[in-house]
Design a protein around this motif. Structure first.
Motif, PDB file in Angstrom:
ATOM      1  N   LEU A 160      27.232  15.068  64.327  1.00  0.00           N
ATOM      2  CA  LEU A 160      26.308  14.529  65.324  1.00  0.00           C
ATOM      3  C   LEU A 160      26.037  13.055  65.076  1.00  0.00           C
ATOM      4  N   ALA A 161      25.850  12.681  63.812  1.00  0.00           N
ATOM      5  CA  ALA A 161      25.626  11.270  63.493  1.00  0.00           C
ATOM      6  C   ALA A 161      26.810  10.426  63.928  1.00  0.00           C
ATOM      7  N   ARG A 162      28.010  10.954  63.726  1.00  0.00           N
ATOM      8  CA  ARG A 162      29.222  10.236  64.129  1.00  0.00           C
ATOM      9  C   ARG A 162      29.305  10.099  65.647  1.00  0.00           C
ATOM     10  N   ALA A 163      28.981  11.180  66.348  1.00  0.00           N
ATOM     11  CA  ALA A 163      29.050  11.149  67.808  1.00  0.00           C
ATOM     12  C   ALA A 163      28.075  10.132  68.386  1.00  0.00           C
ATOM     13  N   VAL A 164      26.843  10.126  67.875  1.00  0.00           N
ATOM     14  CA  VAL A 164      25.862   9.165  68.370  1.00  0.00           C
ATOM     15  C   VAL A 164      26.303   7.740  68.047  1.00  0.00           C
ATOM     16  N   ALA A 165      26.770   7.533  66.825  1.00  0.00           N
ATOM     17  CA  ALA A 165      27.204   6.193  66.433  1.00  0.00           C
ATOM     18  C   ALA A 165      28.348   5.706  67.317  1.00  0.00           C
ATOM     19  N   GLU A 166      29.339   6.545  67.525  1.00  0.00           N
ATOM     20  CA  GLU A 166      30.498   6.120  68.309  1.00  0.00           C
ATOM     21  C   GLU A 166      30.135   5.832  69.758  1.00  0.00           C
ATOM     22  N   ARG A 167      29.218   6.601  70.313  1.00  0.00           N
ATOM     23  CA  ARG A 167      28.836   6.384  71.714  1.00  0.00           C
ATOM     24  C   ARG A 167      27.844   5.241  71.883  1.00  0.00           C
TER      25      ARG A 167
ATOM     26  N   ASP B 259      30.708 -18.298  74.449  1.00  0.00           N
ATOM     27  CA  ASP B 259      31.984 -18.849  74.916  1.00  0.00           C
ATOM     28  C   ASP B 259      32.906 -19.274  73.773  1.00  0.00           C
ATOM     29  N   LYS B 260      32.480 -19.023  72.549  1.00  0.00           N
ATOM     30  CA  LYS B 260      33.273 -19.469  71.401  1.00  0.00           C
ATOM     31  C   LYS B 260      34.010 -18.334  70.708  1.00  0.00           C
ATOM     32  N   VAL B 261      33.489 -17.129  70.813  1.00  0.00           N
ATOM     33  CA  VAL B 261      34.105 -16.012  70.094  1.00  0.00           C
ATOM     34  C   VAL B 261      35.197 -15.367  70.936  1.00  0.00           C
ATOM     35  N   ALA B 262      36.155 -14.767  70.256  1.00  0.00           N
ATOM     36  CA  ALA B 262      37.236 -14.067  70.962  1.00  0.00           C
ATOM     37  C   ALA B 262      36.766 -12.741  71.519  1.00  0.00           C
ATOM     38  N   ALA B 263      35.763 -12.157  70.893  1.00  0.00           N
ATOM     39  CA  ALA B 263      35.157 -10.909  71.371  1.00  0.00           C
ATOM     40  C   ALA B 263      33.827 -10.762  70.653  1.00  0.00           C
ATOM     41  N   ALA B 264      32.939  -9.958  71.254  1.00  0.00           N
ATOM     42  CA  ALA B 264      31.636  -9.705  70.640  1.00  0.00           C
ATOM     43  C   ALA B 264      31.291  -8.230  70.778  1.00  0.00           C
ATOM     44  N   VAL B 265      30.705  -7.687  69.718  1.00  0.00           N
ATOM     45  CA  VAL B 265      30.339  -6.269  69.656  1.00  0.00           C
ATOM     46  C   VAL B 265      28.914  -6.180  69.140  1.00  0.00           C
ATOM     47  N   GLN B 266      28.139  -5.260  69.710  1.00  0.00           N
ATOM     48  CA  GLN B 266      26.782  -5.006  69.243  1.00  0.00           C
ATOM     49  C   GLN B 266      26.668  -3.569  68.755  1.00  0.00           C
ATOM     50  N   ALA B 267      26.158  -3.413  67.516  1.00  0.00           N
ATOM     51  CA  ALA B 267      25.858  -2.080  66.971  1.00  0.00           C
ATOM     52  C   ALA B 267      24.427  -2.101  66.484  1.00  0.00           C
ATOM     53  N   PHE B 268      23.584  -1.249  67.061  1.00  0.00           N
ATOM     54  CA  PHE B 268      22.196  -1.161  66.627  1.00  0.00           C
ATOM     55  C   PHE B 268      22.101  -0.126  65.510  1.00  0.00           C
ATOM     56  N   PHE B 269      21.956  -0.566  64.268  1.00  0.00           N
ATOM     57  CA  PHE B 269      21.854   0.276  63.077  1.00  0.00           C
ATOM     58  C   PHE B 269      22.479   1.660  63.306  1.00  0.00           C
ATOM     59  N   PRO B 270      23.794   1.788  63.152  1.00  0.00           N
ATOM     60  CA  PRO B 270      24.498   3.006  63.581  1.00  0.00           C
ATOM     61  C   PRO B 270      24.496   4.154  62.588  1.00  0.00           C
ATOM     62  N   GLY B 271      23.766   4.045  61.458  1.00  0.00           N
ATOM     63  CA  GLY B 271      23.580   5.184  60.588  1.00  0.00           C
ATOM     64  C   GLY B 271      24.701   5.415  59.594  1.00  0.00           C
ATOM     65  N   VAL B 272      24.667   6.600  58.949  1.00  0.00           N
ATOM     66  CA  VAL B 272      25.573   6.879  57.832  1.00  0.00           C
ATOM     67  C   VAL B 272      27.039   6.921  58.252  1.00  0.00           C
ATOM     68  N   GLU B 273      27.312   7.201  59.517  1.00  0.00           N
ATOM     69  CA  GLU B 273      28.684   7.201  60.017  1.00  0.00           C
ATOM     70  C   GLU B 273      28.990   5.927  60.787  1.00  0.00           C
ATOM     71  N   GLY B 274      28.117   4.949  60.667  1.00  0.00           N
ATOM     72  CA  GLY B 274      28.254   3.728  61.448  1.00  0.00           C
ATOM     73  C   GLY B 274      29.445   2.876  61.080  1.00  0.00           C
ATOM     74  N   GLY B 275      29.797   2.833  59.795  1.00  0.00           N
ATOM     75  CA  GLY B 275      30.953   2.038  59.387  1.00  0.00           C
ATOM     76  C   GLY B 275      32.215   2.519  60.059  1.00  0.00           C
ATOM     77  N   SER B 276      32.404   3.828  60.064  1.00  0.00           N
ATOM     78  CA  SER B 276      33.572   4.415  60.712  1.00  0.00           C
ATOM     79  C   SER B 276      33.547   4.177  62.213  1.00  0.00           C
ATOM     80  N   ALA B 277      32.357   4.280  62.842  1.00  0.00           N
ATOM     81  CA  ALA B 277      32.254   4.081  64.285  1.00  0.00           C
ATOM     82  C   ALA B 277      32.617   2.662  64.671  1.00  0.00           C
ATOM     83  N   VAL B 278      32.103   1.684  63.931  1.00  0.00           N
ATOM     84  CA  VAL B 278      32.416   0.286  64.235  1.00  0.00           C
ATOM     85  C   VAL B 278      33.904   0.015  64.035  1.00  0.00           C
ATOM     86  N   ALA B 279      34.456   0.495  62.927  1.00  0.00           N
ATOM     87  CA  ALA B 279      35.888   0.304  62.677  1.00  0.00           C
ATOM     88  C   ALA B 279      36.724   0.971  63.758  1.00  0.00           C
ATOM     89  N   GLY B 280      36.282   2.157  64.201  1.00  0.00           N
ATOM     90  CA  GLY B 280      37.008   2.868  65.246  1.00  0.00           C
ATOM     91  C   GLY B 280      37.012   2.134  66.563  1.00  0.00           C
TER      92      GLY B 280
END
Length: 802
Positions: free
Chosen positions: A412-419, A584-605
């Motif tokens: 569940l933590a992974r699902a919430v983080a990924e979404r 306008d300077k970055v090639a891409a931008a991503v926002q993750a709001f404190f994604p929890g214990v599975e957050g590292g995997s979600a961001v990498a994914g």
């Protein structure tokens, strides 16, 4: 099992009787002292829970069993002013007690140790009072059960970014099951404060800046927690997040219309449609009246208007604060009397102003005993509903073996983080990165290799373990850097921290820039590290002066960008930060709001494309760090950009925004009829299709505008949303059943009305991108709404959706 043979003939022990009848029978037998005791609480000093467990011979050698010096710092505001010695526990529970405070969440105890401590405490409570009434055990559960070794889920702002009530409900059910498995009865969540100023430290704890989104997700969380048999506690009632300058505990200066139309609706929804059985008051004052001393709020609105029959519990120390910080009471006894009259049933986290002081107030005629009876009646009924007066174990017999970080939780933590991860921009399509890449990738930034930067301020490692050095994280948490190594096994990953989250040390920036210059791509991880009362850049008491990235992270970002190497900026934070300078300077931008214990995997994914991003912004991302407040809910004057002010409120990324790795086309918005009665339902149909080559989950958003009203209205306001799964080439027709009540507002006479006139409906992927439009005319008489107003837009997919 508890033996109640001697008491089995007493009516309050008869499980066949209604809970209210049982409570009434018990209440009639109690002395004033015994009744007032049910309105109090006990909080054992850290690490007293470990000490209690030590008496059972259960404490690990690495958990100190005695000595308050092991716990430096507070987990509640001004806790050190009110902390009491534990030596007089028997005296404090002599006539009973309402609540036991955070037996699991005060120090680093395992499930077995916590269960042993709770079991022993409950036995002492039962033995001490002549009716054998146990206590309600409550714990924090904002990002999961806040105890040692329990799953730390994404922060609520991340749940909001997922725009998925069904998933939030499943997560809450799992949290509730964990609490119940070890003998806990009440959870102090969810936070239903609507964000009004992103500088406020507790933005991470909220469900965003839109009252409809907050209400729907809050009700879903409540249904999950209550479905597990746990009393959900709505907080902070009400107005807390609207404090001046975004400062914690600061006064609130909002009018009754903003209170009625923005602040209160989520609480009403979570009570009426979620079934919440408890509410916690706000610390703040609104227009000079503290919430804890406001009978208009706690009695007229909550009970008389909404029909709430649960308990109102005090936020920690909120009752003595009436004397010490608000100065509306002359002393603690006066504060207790004021709070009870206002409508606070239970004083938390410890008895300071109720107890003997409240008894004296009643004896001398300053407080009516019927007010005590009303509060005790509610507490006793909840204890009976929880089974505390039945012949059952107070702590489950298998609590020692509870798995609080189970595969179910992790999934569940992974699902919430990924979404929840939001792809903000990707103009050249640099993302997703090829998982098989052999490129030289520079991994830079303070959030890349620190597991605590993935967790919110109420996650146990940040909330408590900072006070107990040597205990680590308490559970496995892979950092983003570690997850990237797994996600891109063939890449040449270089790493430089570059800077700390906070502070002014710039010594690492040059090395980070050199690494960036020698790489093919930079992944820059900036953002927050949550903490409490200034011990972090986000969290309770960690308010921001402005919305620049904390510390010297702006200098780090500029140095890395200056190298010319493409930069993907990933912000891992508890609030939105101003990104206009980098947009306008970055090639891409991503926002993750404190994604929890599975957050590292979600961001990498998300970076690799294993996860097609589907998160949407529950708070807009400002362009300027100084334009506050900057939420999307603005009347026309709040959005003017025609030169009347030198400050442009246009955000860098709007509310509801989020991209994916495919293309989605919005086809049509139709309404069932051109007119609808002011007490009717508008059916709006939105056609959306996946025109790309990847599966996607699109968040379809429906907004309403009221072009002419008696008071100023938001330019657009969310009235419905749906997360829709679409395979490549597929089209869906989303049907929104919008009650006319969704177009209501508080008029000049402070009555909520639906009036005849034109309503404009718009649909699209964000508040600023609403390509589809339709009008509907409300007809008939102006309707004045009451407690039965319809709060939810029902959503389904039309039959035959391809």
């Amino acid at each position: 099992m508890r033996s109640v043979d001697a008491l089995s003939t007493e009516p309050w022990r008869d499980a066949g009787r209604p809970a209210g009848e049982r409570a009434e029978a018990l209440l009639a037998e109690m002395t004033l002292e015994e009744k007032v005791a049910q309105l109090g609480s006990v909080w054992l000093n850290p690490p007293a829970a470990a000490s209690e467990a030590a008496a059972e011979g259960a404490v690990r050698p690495d958990v100190p069993a005695t000595g308050r010096e092991t716990a430096a710092g507070n987990v509640a505001p001004l806790q050190d002013l009110f902390t009491r010695d534990d030596a007089d526990l028997d005296e404090r529970i002599r006539d009973g007690v309402g609540h036991l405070t955070r037996v699991f969440g005060t120090g680093p105890v395992s499930p077995a140790e916590g269960a042993a401590a709770l079991r022993r405490l409950q036995e002492r409570v039962v033995a001490a009072n002549r009716f054998g009434i146990p206590a309600i055990a409550h714990e924090e559960c904002l990002t999961g059960f806040a105890t040692y070794g329990a799953t730390a889920y994404p922060t609520p702002l991340a749940w909001a970014a997922a725009f998925d009530p069904a998933l939030v409900e499943r997560m809450a059910r799992a949290i509730g099951d964990d609490l119940r498995s070890v003998g806990v009865h009440q959870g102090l969540s969810p936070v239903l404060d609507v964000v009004r100023d992103h500088r406020w430290g507790r933005v991470e704890e909220t469900l965003g800046e839109d009252p409809y989104l907050v209400g729907q997700l809050g009700a879903a969380y409540v249904r999950g927690l209550e479905g597990a048999g746990i009393i959900a506690t709505l907080k902070h009632f009400a107005g807390y997040a609207a404090s001046r300058a975004g400062r914690n505990h600061a006064p609130v200066s909002i009018g009754p219309r903003e209170m009625a139309d923005v602040i209160l609706p989520p609480f009403e929804t979570a009570i009426r449609e979620g079934g919440a059985r408890s509410v916690m008051n706000s610390y703040t004052d609104v227009d000079g009246v503290p919430a804890g001393a406001n009978p208009d709020l706690l009695r007229r609105v909550l009970r008389d208007r909404w029909g709430f029959d649960g308990t109102v519990v005090a936020d920690y120390w909120a009752v003595p604060f009436l004397a010490t910080t608000h100065r509306v009471a002359e002393d603690e006894a006066h504060a207790g009397a004021t709070a009870l009259r206002a409508g606070i049933d239970v004083e938390l986290p410890d008895t300071v102003c109720y107890g003997a002081r409240l008894v004296e107030q009643v004896r001398t005629g300053r407080v009516e005993e019927r007010l005590v009876d009303e509060a005790v009646r509610r507490v006793l009924r909840q204890k009976i509903e929880l089974g505390l007066l039945d012949d059952a174990p107070l702590v489950p017999e298998d609590a020692d073996a509870a798995d609080l970080d189970s595969p179910r939780n992790r999934g569940l933590a992974r699902a919430v983080a990924e979404r929840s991860v939001v792809l903000l921009s990707n103009p050249a399509g640099i993302l997703p990165l090829d998982a098989g890449t052999t490129a030289r990738i520079a991994v830079i930034g303070p959030c890349a290799d620190d597991p605590r930067t993935l967790l919110g301020c109420y996650a146990f490692p940040n909330h408590v373990l900072d006070r107990f050095p040597g205990h680590g994280m308490g559970l496995p948490v892979a950092t983003i850097r570690e997850s990237l190594a797994s996600e891109f096994p063939g890449a040449d990953l270089g790493y430089a921290r570059g800077a700390e989250v906070s502070g002014d040390d710039t010594s690492g920036i040059a090395g980070a820039a050199a690494l960036a210059a020698g790489s093919d791509l930079v992944l820059l991880f900036a953002g927050d590290r949550a903490g409490l009362f200034g011990n972090g850049t986000s969290g309770e008491g960690c308010d921001a002066a402005d919305l620049r990235l904390p510390g010297v992270q702006p200098e780090l970002a500029e140095a890395v960008l200056a190298t010319g190497t493409p930069v993907v900026l990933v912000v891992v934070s508890g609030r939105p930060y101003a990104l206009g300078a980098y947009q306008d300077k970055v090639a891409a931008a991503v926002q993750a709001f404190f994604p929890g214990v599975e957050g590292g995997s979600a961001v990498a994914g998300v970076l690799s494309g294993r996860v097609n991003p589907s998160g949407r912004l529950p708070v807009q991302v400002p362009a300027s760090p100084s334009v506050n407040p900057s939420t999307y809910l603005q009347a026309p004057l709040g959005l003017r950009t025609d030169g009347v002010s030198a400050l442009d409120p246009t955000p860098a990324f709007p509310f509801g925004h989020g991209l994916s790795y495919t293309t989605v086309r919005y086809g049509a918005l139709t309404v069932s009829a051109p007119a609808c009665p002011t007490d009717g339902v508008v059916q709006a149909r939105v056609t959306v299709g996946n025109t790309g080559d990847r599966h996607v989950e699109e968040v379809v958003q429906l907004y309403a505008s009221d072009p002419v009203a008696q008071v100023t209205r938001p330019v657009a306001q969310l009235v419905g949303f749906a997360r829709v799964a679409l395979e490549p080439g597929r089209t869906a027709e989303v049907v929104f059943e919008v009650p006319a009540d969704a177009f209501s507002y508080t008029g000049p006479d402070l009555r909520r009305i639906v009036e005849p006139g034109v309503i404009e409906l718009t649909a699209g992927p964000s508040a600023a991108d609403r390509p589809l439009r339709a009008e509907v005319r409300l007809t008939g008489e102006t309707v004045v709404l009451g407690a039965d107003r319809r709060l939810t837009t029902l959503v389904h997919l039309a039959e035959g959706t391809r």
